[in-house]
Scaffold this motif. Structure first.
Motif, PDB file in Angstrom:
ATOM      1  N   GLY A 207      -4.302 -13.094  -2.946  1.00 48.53           N
ATOM      2  CA  GLY A 207      -2.890 -13.408  -2.715  1.00 48.53           C
ATOM      3  C   GLY A 207      -2.048 -12.734  -3.776  1.00 48.53           C
ATOM      4  O   GLY A 207      -2.570 -12.175  -4.747  1.00 48.53           O
ATOM      5  N   LYS A 208      -0.743 -12.807  -3.570  1.00 54.56           N
ATOM      6  CA  LYS A 208       0.172 -12.116  -4.468  1.00 54.56           C
ATOM      7  C   LYS A 208      -0.012 -12.554  -5.910  1.00 54.56           C
ATOM      8  O   LYS A 208       0.194 -11.782  -6.845  1.00 54.56           O
ATOM      9  CB  LYS A 208       1.620 -12.385  -4.020  1.00 54.56           C
ATOM     10  N   ARG A 294      -1.367  -2.624  -3.397  1.00 60.06           N
ATOM     11  CA  ARG A 294      -2.432  -1.650  -3.704  1.00 60.06           C
ATOM     12  C   ARG A 294      -3.813  -2.280  -3.493  1.00 60.06           C
ATOM     13  O   ARG A 294      -4.742  -1.634  -2.999  1.00 60.06           O
ATOM     14  CB  ARG A 294      -2.306  -1.167  -5.164  1.00 60.06           C
ATOM     15  N   MET A 295      -3.941  -3.563  -3.828  1.00 62.93           N
ATOM     16  CA  MET A 295      -5.209  -4.261  -3.591  1.00 62.93           C
ATOM     17  C   MET A 295      -5.503  -4.342  -2.102  1.00 62.93           C
ATOM     18  O   MET A 295      -6.622  -4.070  -1.645  1.00 62.93           O
ATOM     19  CB  MET A 295      -5.162  -5.686  -4.176  1.00 62.93           C
ATOM     20  N   VAL A 296      -4.482  -4.737  -1.338  1.00 62.46           N
ATOM     21  CA  VAL A 296      -4.669  -4.875   0.114  1.00 62.46           C
ATOM     22  C   VAL A 296      -5.041  -3.522   0.720  1.00 62.46           C
ATOM     23  O   VAL A 296      -5.900  -3.445   1.612  1.00 62.46           O
ATOM     24  CB  VAL A 296      -3.381  -5.425   0.763  1.00 62.46           C
ATOM     25  N   GLU A 300      -8.859   1.672  -5.319  1.00 61.94           N
ATOM     26  CA  GLU A 300      -9.997   1.326  -6.161  1.00 61.94           C
ATOM     27  C   GLU A 300      -9.637   0.775  -7.537  1.00 61.94           C
ATOM     28  O   GLU A 300     -10.226  -0.188  -7.998  1.00 61.94           O
ATOM     29  CB  GLU A 300     -10.887   2.557  -6.340  1.00 61.94           C
ATOM     30  N   LYS A 301      -8.660   1.425  -8.169  1.00 65.52           N
ATOM     31  CA  LYS A 301      -8.321   1.016  -9.528  1.00 65.52           C
ATOM     32  C   LYS A 301      -7.781  -0.421  -9.533  1.00 65.52           C
ATOM     33  O   LYS A 301      -8.195  -1.259 -10.346  1.00 65.52           O
ATOM     34  CB  LYS A 301      -7.297   1.989 -10.117  1.00 65.52           C
ATOM     35  N   TRP A 306      -8.984  -6.445 -10.531  1.00 65.70           N
ATOM     36  CA  TRP A 306      -9.073  -7.776  -9.922  1.00 65.70           C
ATOM     37  C   TRP A 306     -10.533  -8.241  -9.849  1.00 65.70           C
ATOM     38  O   TRP A 306     -10.862  -9.380 -10.155  1.00 65.70           O
ATOM     39  CB  TRP A 306      -8.438  -7.720  -8.511  1.00 65.70           C
ATOM     40  N   LYS A 307     -11.404  -7.325  -9.459  1.00 66.86           N
ATOM     41  CA  LYS A 307     -12.815  -7.690  -9.300  1.00 66.86           C
ATOM     42  C   LYS A 307     -13.429  -8.081 -10.643  1.00 66.86           C
ATOM     43  O   LYS A 307     -14.258  -8.986 -10.725  1.00 66.86           O
ATOM     44  CB  LYS A 307     -13.600  -6.525  -8.678  1.00 66.86           C
ATOM     45  N   ARG A 308     -12.977  -7.400 -11.664  1.00 65.50           N
ATOM     46  CA  ARG A 308     -13.489  -7.712 -12.995  1.00 65.50           C
ATOM     47  C   ARG A 308     -13.083  -9.143 -13.385  1.00 65.50           C
ATOM     48  O   ARG A 308     -13.888  -9.905 -13.909  1.00 65.50           O
ATOM     49  CB  ARG A 308     -12.910  -6.686 -13.972  1.00 65.50           C
ATOM     50  N   PHE A 309     -11.820  -9.504 -13.133  1.00 63.12           N
ATOM     51  CA  PHE A 309     -11.367 -10.875 -13.406  1.00 63.12           C
ATOM     52  C   PHE A 309     -12.238 -11.877 -12.646  1.00 63.12           C
ATOM     53  O   PHE A 309     -12.673 -12.896 -13.160  1.00 63.12           O
ATOM     54  CB  PHE A 309      -9.911 -11.081 -12.965  1.00 63.12           C
TER      55      PHE A 309
END
Ligand code: ARG
Length: 655
Positions: A207-208, A294-296, A300-301, A306-309
């Protein structure tokens, strides 16, 4: 014990040449099944009623004064009979020939209830060896999870238990705590019943707000802190950046007022408007939107950060869950739901006329099923999906991936409406079969949950505080304290038990008050009390071995040498009756799905144990008596241990 071994015991103690067994019952696992089968045989012969009608009406009693098993005569469904008279008939008076039985006493009639008491000697010689032999599996019954009990090769039923499900970078609140505790218990419960259990955590991770978080991390984040304490640090970052976002929103509001005033006076507004535009274009909110976009879009960056979090948070959660004896098979989450599943669901909803357009948004009008269900939005005007939309997609995906026979959502009762809507929508979409397999297990609130440093935010803080408090409580008994090998670790375990037992004491739906003093007390129905009872049973065993080195160390061995017929005292008999009931308590718990069913039993059993100590001493008694009592206490320890583990507690041996 195998049925053959049971048969030997039976011919010895009861003069029966076969073990009574009705179809689909488990005499080798549950002593009550033997008695139910036996009483059924007797009653069927006496009344002419079919065994399969009688058997299920022989119920476990919550109060042992009513008997070990009780028959509610109306449940026999004999039309046109006077139930009280029929109870008498079954019991005795009209037909004074209730057969003499080697296993049960003459029944006791109470209105329309007929109570059966087991004869102590046979019960004792049956149950204690059964418990010792089954050990950690006594009480559990893997047959309940079979797809077809008469054909084990057909495999086991599969259940998904979705529980805990916290939100990344947000506090782990009481609702998550309860979901974790209750869900962990339910997963153990179904596991003990032989289901194939998938433990699933459905994280709030999309989500945002995760755009907001990333923007905040740029500003306030510290790599070192992130690695060290991801959950706490991300939360701090989120709070800081949200504050700025809120200030910016306020600023825009104020500027807009000013613009209005200037315009009214006919003055130039362009400078103020410029300021507004600058915030709108460059402020946190817009940056977060851009980032989330950009996530949606799968950049990749953006996704990498986000994936790291997410990954770091999960690693940290895993450690905390491990303290509660919980592990997951699937860390799912809102982020994992594919657009394709949501699109497919949207198509079906549209085709079947389930959803409709409303002002550019897509809604499902559920009021036609029930007013209470209201209207649910499944797609916002701007095309974004919602919490509910993701849950619809998630159910799809889970069915596809796991082919579950049952799925439980362990979520606070604040979300009753959300889950009721979800299930109804699935049904309306023509997936009644799936909806029927889903169940919402809800629960009430925790009031006043706070740590010494203020409102509780994270599970770790709560556990640390309760552990520290427990440590203080332990220190008040200096002699005992000095004998504990690792007091910090023990106090930590006791603290966790305190929190968990307090949570599971009442019915799930009830609210309760988080009361640190009460939950950490050794008196009353608390976690530390159960732990103390377990540790004391362990110490009886240790002391007996120390007092008489000729006693075999293995419980199996000393029980084999023991003459259990010596356990005739009322306290011993009372305790054996309690221990015999444990497998039936387990079955009853599958029906209630309430941890309190287990806890109330354990407290009652443990009370029977502690009131026995003065009457049934081990050290100081003759060797024969000592062995018999030691076996009884060991059996009690095993049952307590099994019950505690079912609840998710870690029984301690010393404290
Ligand atoms: N993350 C949600 C919350 O904290 C709970 C998720 C419950 N499960 C579900 N499938 N909706 O409120």
């Amino acid at each position: 014990l195998s049925v053959d071994e049971l048969a030997q015991t039976f011919s010895k103690v009861a003069g029966l040449d076969t073990v009574p067994q009705q179809p689909n019952t488990y005499p080798a696992l549950n002593p009550f099944d033997i008695y139910r089968s036996h009483i059924t045989e007797l009653l069927a012969k006496q009344t002419g009623i079919e065994a399969k009608i009688i058997y299920p009406t022989l119920a476990w009693t919550a109060k042992s004064e009513n008997g070990d098993l009780q028959l509610a005569v109306p449940a026999l469904r004999q039309k046109g009979k006077d139930m009280k008279a029929f109870a008498q008939e079954i019991g005795d008076t009209a037909l004074p020939q209730f057969p003499e039985s080697p296993l049960v006493e003459k029944p006791v009639i109470n209105g329309t209830f007929v109570g059966f008491f087991f004869k102590p000697a046979a019960l004792t010689s049956l149950v204690i060896p059964q418990i010792l032999k089954a050990g950690p599996s006594y009480g559990f019954n893997p047959n309940f999870g079979l797809k077809d009990p008469s054909d084990p090769s057909a495999g086991r039923k599969k259940i998904i238990v979705e529980f805990s499900s916290p939100n990344i970078a947000k506090p782990f609140h009481a609702g998550h705590l309860r979901s974790t505790i209750i869900g962990g218990f339910l997963a153990n419960l179904y596991g003990g019943a032989g289901w194939d259990v998938v433990r699933m955590n459905y994280l709030g991770d999309w989500g945002k707000q995760y755009g907001v978080l990333a923007v905040g991390f740029d500003e306030f984040g510290s790599e070192a802190e992130l690695v060290q304490n991801p959950i706490g640090h991300l939360y701090d970052v989120y709070v800081k950046i949200s504050k700025i976002a809120a200030e910016e929103a306020d600023k825009i509001k104020a500027l807009k007022e000013e613009v209005k005033e200037l315009a009214a006076k006919g003055e130039d507004t362009s400078a103020k408007e410029g300021e507004i535009k600058k915030i709108e274009d460059e402020g946190v909110d817009q940056q977060a939107r851009n980032y989330f976009k950009r996530m949606v879009d799968g950049e990749e960056k953006a996704l990498g950060i986000w994936k790291r979090f997410r990954d770091l948070s999960i690693e940290k959660y895993k450690q905390t869950y491990a303290r509660l004896n919980i592990r997951y098979d699937d860390y799912s989450g809102e982020s994992q739901i594919q657009d394709e599943s949501m699109d497919a669901a949207a198509r079906i909803m549209a085709e079947k006329g389930v959803s409709e357009d409303s002002d550019g948004a897509v809604i499902v009008d559920l009021t036609k099923y029930s007013k209470k269900l209201g209207k649910a939005i499944v797609k916002k005007k701007d095309g974004t999906s919602l919490y509910l939309t993701r849950d619809i997609g998630a159910a799809f995906e889970r069915m596809e991936k796991y082919h579950f026979d049952k799925m439980i959502y362990v979520v606070a009762s604040q979300q009753d409406l959300h889950l009721a809507q979800l299930f109804k929508i699935e049904e309306a979409m023509g997936r009644k079969d799936v909806a029927e397999k889903c169940q919402h297990i809800n629960f009430g609130m925790v009031l006043g949950m706070s740590t010494r440093k203020g409102t509780a935010k994270f599970l770790d803080d709560i556990l640390r505080d309760v552990g520290e408090k427990m440590h203080e409580v332990m220190k008040t008994n200096k002699t005992k304290y000095e004998q504990v090998e690792d007091p910090v670790k023990t106090s930590d375990t006791l603290g966790i038990s305190a929190v968990m037992v307090q949570d599971m004491r009442g019915k799930r739906i009830n609210n309760y008050t988080f009361d640190m003093d009460r939950m950490t007390s050794f008196e009353g129905d608390t976690g530390p009390y159960l732990q103390y009872a377990h540790a004391r049973l362990c110490s009886i065993h240790r002391k007996a071995l120390a007092a008489d080195p000729s006693i075999p160390t293995s419980p199996q061995d000393f029980t084999a040498q023991a003459n259990l017929a010596l356990l005739t005292e009322p306290h011993a008999v009372g305790l054996v009756r309690q221990l015999a009931a444990w497998p039936d308590v387990f079955i009853n718990t599958i029906k209630t799905q309430e941890p309190t069913t287990v806890l109330m039993y354990l407290f009652k059993m443990v009370h029977a144990v502690s009131s026995s100590y003065d009457h049934l001493q081990v050290v100081g008694s003759e060797r024969e008596v000592m062995l018999a009592r030691l076996s009884l206490y060991y059996a009690a320890r095993q049952v307590l241990n099994n019950g505690m583990r079912l609840l998710g507690l870690s029984p301690v041996e010393r404290m």
